[in-house]
Design a protein around this motif. Sequence first.
Motif, PDB file in Angstrom:
ATOM      1  N   UNK A 103       0.685  -1.308   0.123  1.00 52.79           N
ATOM      2  CA  UNK A 103      -0.210   0.006   0.212  1.00 52.79           C
ATOM      3  C   UNK A 103       0.922   1.143   0.018  1.00 52.79           C
ATOM      4  N   UNK A 104       1.990   1.104   0.774  1.00 46.60           N
ATOM      5  CA  UNK A 104       2.830   2.671   1.039  1.00 46.60           C
ATOM      6  C   UNK A 104       4.194   1.971   1.243  1.00 46.60           C
ATOM      7  N   UNK A 105       5.449   2.679   0.728  1.00 49.47           N
ATOM      8  CA  UNK A 105       6.740   2.390   1.242  1.00 49.47           C
ATOM      9  C   UNK A 105       7.344   3.514   1.228  1.00 49.47           C
ATOM     10  N   UNK A 106       8.094   3.767   2.459  1.00 47.58           N
ATOM     11  CA  UNK A 106       8.898   4.970   2.562  1.00 47.58           C
ATOM     12  C   UNK A 106      10.272   4.786   3.259  1.00 47.58           C
ATOM     13  N   UNK A 107      11.128   5.549   3.306  1.00 46.18           N
ATOM     14  CA  UNK A 107      12.285   5.362   4.006  1.00 46.18           C
ATOM     15  C   UNK A 107      12.577   6.783   4.666  1.00 46.18           C
ATOM     16  N   UNK A 126      16.069  -0.481 -11.285  1.00 45.01           N
ATOM     17  CA  UNK A 126      14.646  -0.258 -11.088  1.00 45.01           C
ATOM     18  C   UNK A 126      14.157   1.039 -11.921  1.00 45.01           C
ATOM     19  N   UNK A 127      13.040   0.753 -12.542  1.00 47.64           N
ATOM     20  CA  UNK A 127      12.475   1.888 -13.484  1.00 47.64           C
ATOM     21  C   UNK A 127      12.122   3.249 -12.657  1.00 47.64           C
ATOM     22  N   UNK A 128      12.404   4.262 -13.034  1.00 49.46           N
ATOM     23  CA  UNK A 128      11.924   5.526 -12.477  1.00 49.46           C
ATOM     24  C   UNK A 128      10.516   5.293 -11.881  1.00 49.46           C
ATOM     25  N   UNK A 129       9.581   5.132 -12.590  1.00 51.24           N
ATOM     26  CA  UNK A 129       8.031   5.071 -11.853  1.00 51.24           C
ATOM     27  C   UNK A 129       8.066   4.395 -10.582  1.00 51.24           C
ATOM     28  N   UNK A 130       8.749   3.134 -10.540  1.00 51.92           N
ATOM     29  CA  UNK A 130       8.801   2.328  -9.414  1.00 51.92           C
ATOM     30  C   UNK A 130       9.575   3.094  -8.174  1.00 51.92           C
ATOM     31  N   UNK A 131      10.795   3.619  -8.595  1.00 48.02           N
ATOM     32  CA  UNK A 131      11.347   4.539  -7.721  1.00 48.02           C
ATOM     33  C   UNK A 131      10.556   5.491  -7.036  1.00 48.02           C
ATOM     34  N   UNK A 132       9.884   6.069  -8.096  1.00 45.59           N
ATOM     35  CA  UNK A 132       8.860   7.195  -7.442  1.00 45.59           C
ATOM     36  C   UNK A 132       7.721   6.720  -6.456  1.00 45.59           C
ATOM     37  N   UNK A 133       7.594   5.463  -6.126  1.00 46.38           N
ATOM     38  CA  UNK A 133       6.572   4.903  -5.257  1.00 46.38           C
ATOM     39  C   UNK A 133       7.067   5.087  -3.759  1.00 46.38           C
ATOM     40  N   UNK A 134       8.497   5.202  -3.644  1.00 44.88           N
ATOM     41  CA  UNK A 134       9.138   5.339  -2.388  1.00 44.88           C
ATOM     42  C   UNK A 134       9.022   6.823  -1.782  1.00 44.88           C
ATOM     43  N   UNK A 135       8.526   6.862  -0.361  1.00 45.21           N
ATOM     44  CA  UNK A 135       8.078   8.375  -0.014  1.00 45.21           C
ATOM     45  C   UNK A 135       9.471   8.619   0.710  1.00 45.21           C
ATOM     46  N   UNK A 136       9.753   9.908   0.530  1.00 48.27           N
ATOM     47  CA  UNK A 136      10.856  10.496   1.618  1.00 48.27           C
ATOM     48  C   UNK A 136      10.948  11.851   1.219  1.00 48.27           C
TER      49      UNK A 136
END
Length: 171
Positions: A103-107, A126-136
């Motif tokens: 649901x959500x991923x962050x560092x 890892x594609x940029x659109x997947x990297x963008x899922x990571x909240x920081x």
Amino acid sequence: MTHTHDEDPACEVAHSEAPVAADGRTLVAVFDSPVADCLLRFGAELGYRTVLYEPDPERQARGSVRAERLADHLDGTADVVLTDHHRDEIGPVLRDVLKYPVRWVGIMGSARHTAPHVGALAELGVPPEEVARVHRPIGLNIGSKTPPEIAVATLAGLIADRNGRPGGFLF
């Protein structure tokens, strides 16, 4: 004078007259740390099923049960928080997390510094659109500095996000 709260079920919960509904939420704290310890303790109080994933078998888990396999806990109910931005395992762990419909991923990390996960994930393809899922950064901006404060800010942000709210005091 006795007050009644018939109009709002949340009032019953606040006064311990009704249980908080379990809605299948999972909180996965990655990397054993003081922040992870607070996240897991407070998260359990908030109704999360809590999981600690520490990929380094040499590190001792403080009081929490360590998940042997991260993948066993990564589904649509999972909020995943990496609690250390200095670990070498950031790239591989995030790459693996992003393969699942969490649901959500962050560092954790300050917006003032370069995000270490971006380069680590790019190196792994890892594609940029997947990297963008990571909240920081993660959590509400309350100026938190200690592990308990960081955990409170993070959990408040997760609750706001889950409930479709912006967080903060503006309504």
